[in-house]
Write an enzyme that holds these catalytic residues in place. Structure first.
Site, PDB file in Angstrom:
ATOM      1  N   ASP A 125      -8.086   2.278   6.592  1.00 55.05           N
ATOM      2  CA  ASP A 125      -7.810   2.399   5.159  1.00 55.05           C
ATOM      3  C   ASP A 125      -7.097   1.162   4.636  1.00 55.05           C
ATOM      4  OD1 ASP A 125      -9.009   4.828   4.802  1.00 55.05           O
ATOM      5  OD2 ASP A 125      -7.189   6.004   5.096  1.00 55.05           O
ATOM      6  N   GLU A 162       0.832  -1.200   0.000  1.00 54.71           N
ATOM      7  CA  GLU A 162       0.000   0.000   0.000  1.00 54.71           C
ATOM      8  C   GLU A 162       0.868   1.251   0.000  1.00 54.71           C
ATOM      9  OE1 GLU A 162      -2.998   2.435   3.031  1.00 54.71           O
ATOM     10  OE2 GLU A 162      -2.389   0.385   3.496  1.00 54.71           O
TER      11      GLU A 162
END
Length: 623
Positions: free
Chosen positions: A484, A406
């Site tokens: 997230d 990520e």
């Protein structure tokens, strides 16, 4: 050779064989309840209310029970006697009980029959006792308790989810039958498990509705087709939803046939022909140059095909594919006749399906053009790898692993901390696309998806995906340990589940577990994975206050907050890291959950969050 493997699949096949026999008794009209119990010591029990295995003297001179438990192909349902009462059966050639006996460390069988309870005990297939009367009972049936042989199987731990899925299937496929599942083992967090009862009055129509939970459907009630021809019983239920996936589940004599067979091919050919004939007869394809393929019409379709055949011929001992050629014509005739009648009687539903099929055909054509452009540009060619990919030097896929990381910042740190010999890093920017809400033509326009597919080398979609071309043995999702990060993991898991399910089924997908906390005292650092570990540490430290002296409590808000050495030591080093392997033990439940979390229907997702939200640690530090 009868159970397929000595791994988890073969282990669970033992219970399946015994349940097959119990279901066959019920199907023949004897009893209505089957009970399965997983005991705390690792053994399992299957009990029914059937007639009970015969206990009288066999022609060989010993009890018929002993013959059934120790001799292959001795089951009465396959000996051709009319008195056996079985027209169809799921058990394979009468081997079920004897195979379970042979592959068990020990097994105890009790038969309730003629007012008495008979019992015999075995060890690795060898009788330890004669058939003895150990009690009285007004009930009838057979109860088998066994301990799998640890010297045979790689594991003797029964998966709760695997068994639940199979027992649920049994209940759907046999309308009204009651299956009771008790697991006496505690969960990982020490809780007792509730008894589960599977019973469905709607049969396979309820099965289809179960699959379509939380999906927007084109028609409320499933289309149901049934009939008996030449002693072959056929049941088909199907329902269309607004999604883009085809879910077709076929069974023969209660046995799942994942590789299909003549019942499935018969359905598909008649299904495609009937819908095309209807569309042409009512001029529903005017103003288009489209020919509807079966794949187009089946988009968004959930269907269950169940046939009962007197003498099933399965290709392979583990019953992966039905080989009875006569079943194809029987299924074709029934589908042609009854589906045509349904479409004539329900024109609004027919037109909705045809319209959706036209859109699917147009999207298929767009996806084909997109593939051609991609191939022409060489985007998916291994020689044209993503610019952000830091590949490994090793070329043997079995030794390689790829991290999907990520963010560019964390990706840069991971590149510094990796072992360049066998670890590849692909940074992912942004949250990507929700493939649960997109057709393949749209998915192929997403840069993040293209990068992942190119790196893996497998291709994408039913037409192009090839697992043998996978360039890495482990594909590891590495995202932040916050909300997230969880969202990004879910998006990626949805992509792999929908577009590359073989990657999951074959055990190539993993999730990295970066720590949430670092406790540093002097030069020593300790990493904690989650809040639970942190609470345990604080409780321990409070007992000895000196431990907190000169200590520092760091909370990582993202992977990028760690330096390369920290990320390597905690998350990437094979010797010290924690990886979670993504498994698909219950495909139906997995599909239901992905639909709930990533689909269009908001209300079920809201209910789910309200119910389980309190169990989630929300990261509000950076809000």
């Amino acid at each position: 050779m009868y159970i397929g493997s000595t791994g988890p699949t073969g282990l669970h096949h033992l219970i399946k064989e015994l349940v097959d026999n119990s279901i066959d008794e019920i199907t023949a009209g004897f009893g209505s309840v089957v009970e399965i119990i997983l005991h705390a010591d690792g053994s399992a029990t299957v009990s029914d209310q059937g007639r009970g295995i015969p206990v009288g003297r066999h022609a060989s001179g010993v009890s018929a029970l002993q013959v059934v438990m120790t001799t292959l192909h001795a089951g009465g349902k396959f000996d051709g006697r009319a008195s056996s009462g079985y027209k169809t059966a799921g058990g394979l050639h009468g081997v079920g009980a004897s195979i379970v006996n042979a592959l068990s460390e020990w097994i105890h069988v009790q038969v309730r029959q003629n007012g008495k309870v008979h019992q015999q005990k075995y060890a690795r297939g060898i009788p330890l006792t004669k058939v003895e009367v150990v009690g009285v009972s007004e009930k009838t049936g057979t109860t088998t308790t066994f301990m799998p042989d640890s010297e045979v199987f790689e594991t003797i731990y029964f998966s709760h989810d695997v068994l639940a899925e199979r027992l649920r299937e049994f209940a759907f496929l046999n309308r009204g039958i009651k299956i009771v599942f008790k697991d006496e083992r505690r969960t990982e967090d020490g809780k007792e498990r509730e008894t589960r009862v599977f019973q469905y009055a709607g049969g396979i129509s309820s099965f289809v509705q179960y699959h379509n939970q939380n999906k927007e459907v084109l028609h409320k009630d499933p289309i149901y087709i049934e009939g008996i021809r030449d002693d072959v019983t056929v049941e088909i239920a199907l329902q269309f939803n607004t999604g883009y996936s085809e879910n077709l589940f076929s069974y023969a004599n209660n046995v799942r046939t994942p590789e299909g067979g003549f019942h499935e091919s018969g359905f598909k050919s008649a299904f495609t022909r009937t819908f095309n004939a209807y569309a042409r007869s009512y001029d529903l394809l005017k103003n288009t140059k489209i020919t509807l393929s079966g794949e187009d019409i089946r988009e968004g379709m959930t269907a269950v095909i169940s046939v009962k055949v007197p003498e099933p011929q399965f290709e392979g001992q583990t019953k992966q594919k039905l080989g009875n050629t006569e079943v194809e014509g029987i299924v074709q005739a029934l589908v042609n006749e009854k589906l045509k009648a349904y479409l004539e009687e329900n024109p609004n539903i027919a037109k909705k399906v045809i319209q959706k099929s036209i859109q699917a055909a147009q999207a298929r054509d767009a996806a084909r053009r997109a593939r051609e452009v991609i191939r022409r540009k060489g985007i998916l060619d291994s020689a044209s790898m993503p610019g952000k990919l830091a590949d490994c030097s090793e070329r043997d896929p079995a030794l390689c692993e790829a991290f999907l990381v990520e963010g560019d910042s964390a990706g840069g740190t991971a590149k510094q901390g990796r072992d360049r010999r066998f670890q590849a890093i692909l940074p992912l920017k942004g949250k990507g696309i929700n493939v649960a809400k997109a057709r393949l033509d749209k998915i192929l326009k997403n840069d993040q998806i293209i990068d992942i597919v190119t790196m893996l080398g497998t291709g994408i979609g039913q037409e192009d995906f090839t697992l043998e071309k996978l360039r890495y043995n482990k594909v590891i999702i590495m995202a932040d340990a916050d909300v997230d990060g969880a969202h990004i993991r879910t998006l990626l898991l949805t992509f792999f589940f929908r577009q590359m399910p073989q990657l999951v089924l074959e055990g190539h997908l993993y999730i990295a577990q970066p720590p949430l906390y670092q406790i540093r005292k002097g030069r020593r650092a300790r990493y904690l994975q989650n809040d639970e570990q942190m609470n345990d540490y604080l409780l321990e430290a409070s007992m000895e206050s000196a431990k907190l002296t000169n200590s520092r409590i760091t909370r990582y808000k993202g992977l990028a907050e760690m330096n390369a050495d920290q990320l390597k030591d905690t998350t990437m080093n094979r010797e010290s890291r924690i990886l979670l392997q993504v498994k698909m033990e219950d495909a139906v439940e997995a599909d239901r959950m992905f639909t709930l979390l990533m689909g269009d229907d908001v209300d079920p997702r809201r209910v789910f969050i309200e119910k389980y939200g309190s169990q989630v640690n929300l990261d509000l530090y950076g809000a």
